[in-house]
Design an enzyme around this catalytic site. Structure first.
Site, PDB file in Angstrom:
ATOM      1  N   SER A  62       0.791  -1.233   0.000  1.00 16.70           N
ATOM      2  CA  SER A  62       0.000   0.000   0.000  1.00 16.70           C
ATOM      3  C   SER A  62       0.826   1.287   0.000  1.00 16.70           C
ATOM      4  CB  SER A  62      -0.956   0.011   1.197  1.00 16.70           C
ATOM      5  OG  SER A  62      -2.020  -0.878   0.980  1.00 16.70           O
ATOM      6  N   LYS A  65      -0.223   3.720  -2.615  1.00 18.01           N
ATOM      7  CA  LYS A  65      -1.288   4.722  -2.537  1.00 18.01           C
ATOM      8  C   LYS A  65      -0.763   6.152  -2.526  1.00 18.01           C
ATOM      9  CE  LYS A  65      -4.793   1.740  -0.359  1.00 18.01           C
ATOM     10  NZ  LYS A  65      -4.059   0.491  -0.089  1.00 18.01           N
ATOM     11  N   SER A 119      -5.431   3.423   4.633  1.00 19.18           N
ATOM     12  CA  SER A 119      -5.106   2.465   3.575  1.00 19.18           C
ATOM     13  C   SER A 119      -6.349   1.731   3.078  1.00 19.18           C
ATOM     14  CB  SER A 119      -4.052   1.464   4.061  1.00 19.18           C
ATOM     15  OG  SER A 119      -3.262   1.002   2.995  1.00 19.18           O
TER      16      SER A 119
END
Length: 298
Positions: A62, A65, A119
């Site tokens: 993640s 992101k 997240s």
């Protein structure tokens, strides 16, 4: 170039110049870390303070992101626009979990905040789906952004980080971190401690907390952060914080143990302040060596 980008291209290229380039041996770490790969940079002096196997391309989970968020802001999409939440497509569904209801609606800015601070995978996924040209165009924009930043050893396959094909080196992620730091909204959203998002059609509310507990600690001044985890990536953390009267960027990849990246952040701070190299658990040392052996590193 987006108005959100404040630091300028010169800072990024200065950082690129001071980071190790290509596939060569990294600078030996002066501190013991549980993370397999790591980079520590001084953002104000454009100086690499520490690098450890920063040339290994690893799954970044993640951490992805942050790139997703930059592409959203670069697109100049209306942040107050209400977006309809759509279901997963492709292989992501088997790995993903979300409390957000399909077909409900949320503002783009709120989905962006959730993607960064907590997240939230469905939030990130839908930000990409509502990009002009849809998901394929969004992923192409992610890779174009990476190329423009000089991230030559990085590749993005989806906007959430659930795909193990999202891969990068720690050196590349240090450059991405500096770029993300130039967006004030990303600094604000990624360090939000708690947030309650309002949905409509139907109306409901959901509360979220930050995945990095250091943002709530009085002992830390965190100005940008993103965590990541997959089985294949281990625990990952990127963060901009204050250490030893410096504004420091950390990239920590593939750490063994849920809190190991946080422990590494503490070890790095002590090392900068006192010179103490610290210690890590034997299990973390063995995990690191296994990953390095697989990557062909001595």
């Amino acid at each position: 170039m987006s108005g959100y980008f404040q630091l300028g291209v010169r800072t990024i290229w200065l950082l690129l110049a001071c980071l190790p380039a290509g596939l060569h041996a990294s600078t030996p770490a002066a501190v013991n870390l549980a993370s397999v790969s790591a980079v520590v940079v001084d953002l104000e002096r454009d100086e690499t303070l520490l690098s450890q196997h920063d040339d290994i391309q690893l799954p970044v989970a993640s951490i992805t992101k942050l790139m997703t968020a930059m592409v959203v802001l670069d697109s100049a999409a209306e942040l107050n626009e209400w977006l309809e939440i759509r279901d997963w497509t492709g292989d992501l569904e088997k790995n993903a979990f979300s409390r957000i209801r399909v077909t409900s609606q949320a503002r783009r800015r709120d989905l962006l905040r959730l993607a960064l601070m907590s997240s939230e995978n469905r939030a990130a996924f839908n930000l990409a789906l509502h990009h002009p040209g849809g998901l394929p165009a969004f992923v192409a924009a992610m890779n174009a952004k990476a190329k423009a930043l000089g991230m030559e050893n990085s590749h993005f396959a989806d906007p959430t980080g659930l795909s193990i094909e999202n891969r990068a080196t720690a050196a590349d992620l240090a450059v991405m971190l500096v770029a993300a730091y130039g967006y004030p909204l990303l600094r604000e959203y990624s360090t939000t401690r708690q947030f309650t998002i309002n949905f409509r059609k139907p109306r409901y509310r959901l509360g979220y907390g930050n995945t990095n507990p250091l943002v709530s600690s009085s002992r830390w001044q965190v100005s940008l952060t993103k965590t990541g985890y997959l089985t294949e990536s281990g625990r990952c953390l990127v963060m901009v914080t204050e250490m030893d009267d410096r504004t420091v960027g950390l990239v920590l990849l593939n750490s063994f143990g849920k809190r190991s990246p946080l422990g590494d952040a503490g070890r790095i701070r002590r090392w900068l302040e006192t010179g103490n190299a610290g210690t890590v658990a034997r299990a973390a040392q063995e995990h690191r060596q296994q990953v390095l052996d697989k990557a062909g590193k001595l």
